[in-house]
Design a protein around this motif. Sequence first.
Motif, PDB file in Angstrom:
ATOM      1  N   ALA A 216      -1.600  21.282   3.570  1.00 44.24           N
ATOM      2  CA  ALA A 216      -2.541  20.292   3.043  1.00 44.24           C
ATOM      3  C   ALA A 216      -3.919  20.911   2.842  1.00 44.24           C
ATOM      4  N   ALA A 217      -4.352  21.749   3.783  1.00 36.98           N
ATOM      5  CA  ALA A 217      -5.648  22.414   3.643  1.00 36.98           C
ATOM      6  C   ALA A 217      -5.674  23.322   2.420  1.00 36.98           C
TER       7      ALA A 217
ATOM      8  N   SER B  30       3.092  19.735   2.714  1.00 40.89           N
ATOM      9  CA  SER B  30       1.806  19.146   3.091  1.00 40.89           C
ATOM     10  C   SER B  30       1.931  17.666   3.428  1.00 40.89           C
ATOM     11  N   PHE B  31       3.033  17.027   3.038  1.00 41.77           N
ATOM     12  CA  PHE B  31       3.242  15.612   3.343  1.00 41.77           C
ATOM     13  C   PHE B  31       4.214  15.398   4.511  1.00 41.77           C
TER      14      PHE B  31
ATOM     15  N   ILE C 263      -7.352  16.686   8.046  1.00 44.82           N
ATOM     16  CA  ILE C 263      -8.268  17.705   7.518  1.00 44.82           C
ATOM     17  C   ILE C 263      -9.599  17.088   7.125  1.00 44.82           C
ATOM     18  N   MET C 264      -9.553  15.962   6.429  1.00 47.62           N
ATOM     19  CA  MET C 264     -10.796  15.342   5.985  1.00 47.62           C
ATOM     20  C   MET C 264     -11.616  14.840   7.161  1.00 47.62           C
ATOM     21  N   ALA C 265     -10.941  14.509   8.262  1.00 46.16           N
ATOM     22  CA  ALA C 265     -11.666  14.064   9.456  1.00 46.16           C
ATOM     23  C   ALA C 265     -12.150  15.222  10.316  1.00 46.16           C
TER      24      ALA C 265
ATOM     25  N   LEU D 248       0.284  10.807   4.397  1.00 44.75           N
ATOM     26  CA  LEU D 248      -0.984  11.493   4.123  1.00 44.75           C
ATOM     27  C   LEU D 248      -1.705  11.865   5.416  1.00 44.75           C
ATOM     28  N   ASP D 249      -0.995  11.858   6.531  1.00 44.42           N
ATOM     29  CA  ASP D 249      -1.630  12.119   7.822  1.00 44.42           C
ATOM     30  C   ASP D 249      -2.257  13.515   7.871  1.00 44.42           C
TER      31      ASP D 249
END
Length: 374
Positions: free
Chosen positions: A344-345, A37-38, A157-159, A151-152
Amino acid sequence: MDSIAGTKSSLSWAVNISVVLLVVLWLIPTVGLLVSSFRDRDQISATGWWLSPFPVSENYQVKAPADHATPEGGVNTITGNVFGEGSGKVSRFGGKRAAPTEFKAGETAELTRDRTLTVQSDGSYIYTSPAEITRDPSIYFAAASPPDFSLDNYRTIMASDNMDRAFINTLTVTIPATIIPILIAAFAAYALAWMDFKGRGFLIALVVGLLVVPLQLALVPLLTLHNKVGIGQSFLGIWMAHTGFGLPLAIYLLRNYMVGLPRDIIESAKVDGATDFQVFTKIVLPLSFPALASFAIFQFLWTWNDLLVAKVFLPSNSESWVMTVKIADDLLGSKGGDWGILAAAAFISIAVPLIVFFTMQRYLVRGLLAGSVK
């Protein structure tokens, strides 16, 4: 002495090793998912997560600018550096897409139509052609890049559009779908455990039988029923669906726990004039908290991570998506090859279930073992 109660079995070492192996087998893919995820897509494609601390050899493509060609010794020559103003170390190179690493750094590659290409390990290259160079030729090369963790993926995902809405929708589905079956099952379990009425044995057998019925068999008939009564694809519909699918396990689990409660306490309360409702609310329910918490963990995890029931019983518009549907339809659909985004999701999705599990885990074993011994 091994068969005497209270003594330590000689096979305890086998049990300990089995537990350790199970934990390791569970941790390995979880750690791999976390590490991935990183990482970015290119590094994930190049090497496995266990090699992530080491430099990664990746293939690149650059264009040699045709307008920089100069005639030298009867041929047109382009010189430059594949790294531009940066630096790096080239291990292999090639002049065509089908064989991007055909030659070692420092060798001269003989290309078609008497063209040549030489790429040094520092990235400097010389491209020659006897004919006029009208298009930018491609140069393929392999170079080692340092490990890159960022953390891209999480920022992407958060964006993402409506991710916050999907999180709220998931809570909207999960919390009622956990509370409603617990309330219904608690009353039913008490009746099956402590109230004597005709057909009680049949109802208990029916509950046990419903445990083995696949929910997939009920999806279409249940959705048809929901459409007829007017609660088709809606939050109320999915609450009722999760309640129906979760009730057999809830009743079975709570009933087994309540049967194991001391009979003297309940009989004494009834002798003192307590009704069944008072016995249930003031004695049985507080004593059954470990079993209630145990089922709450299972039901919360099931509804939070559910995809199939949410796809069937929720509207198809993105305003009603839960996180699993958002990840499957949006992120997986548009970024299906980007495993870093998906990893990451997944970790963002399991954050809340992990908090719930570790908060209530001390009740899990007590609730599951209830009724197994007297």
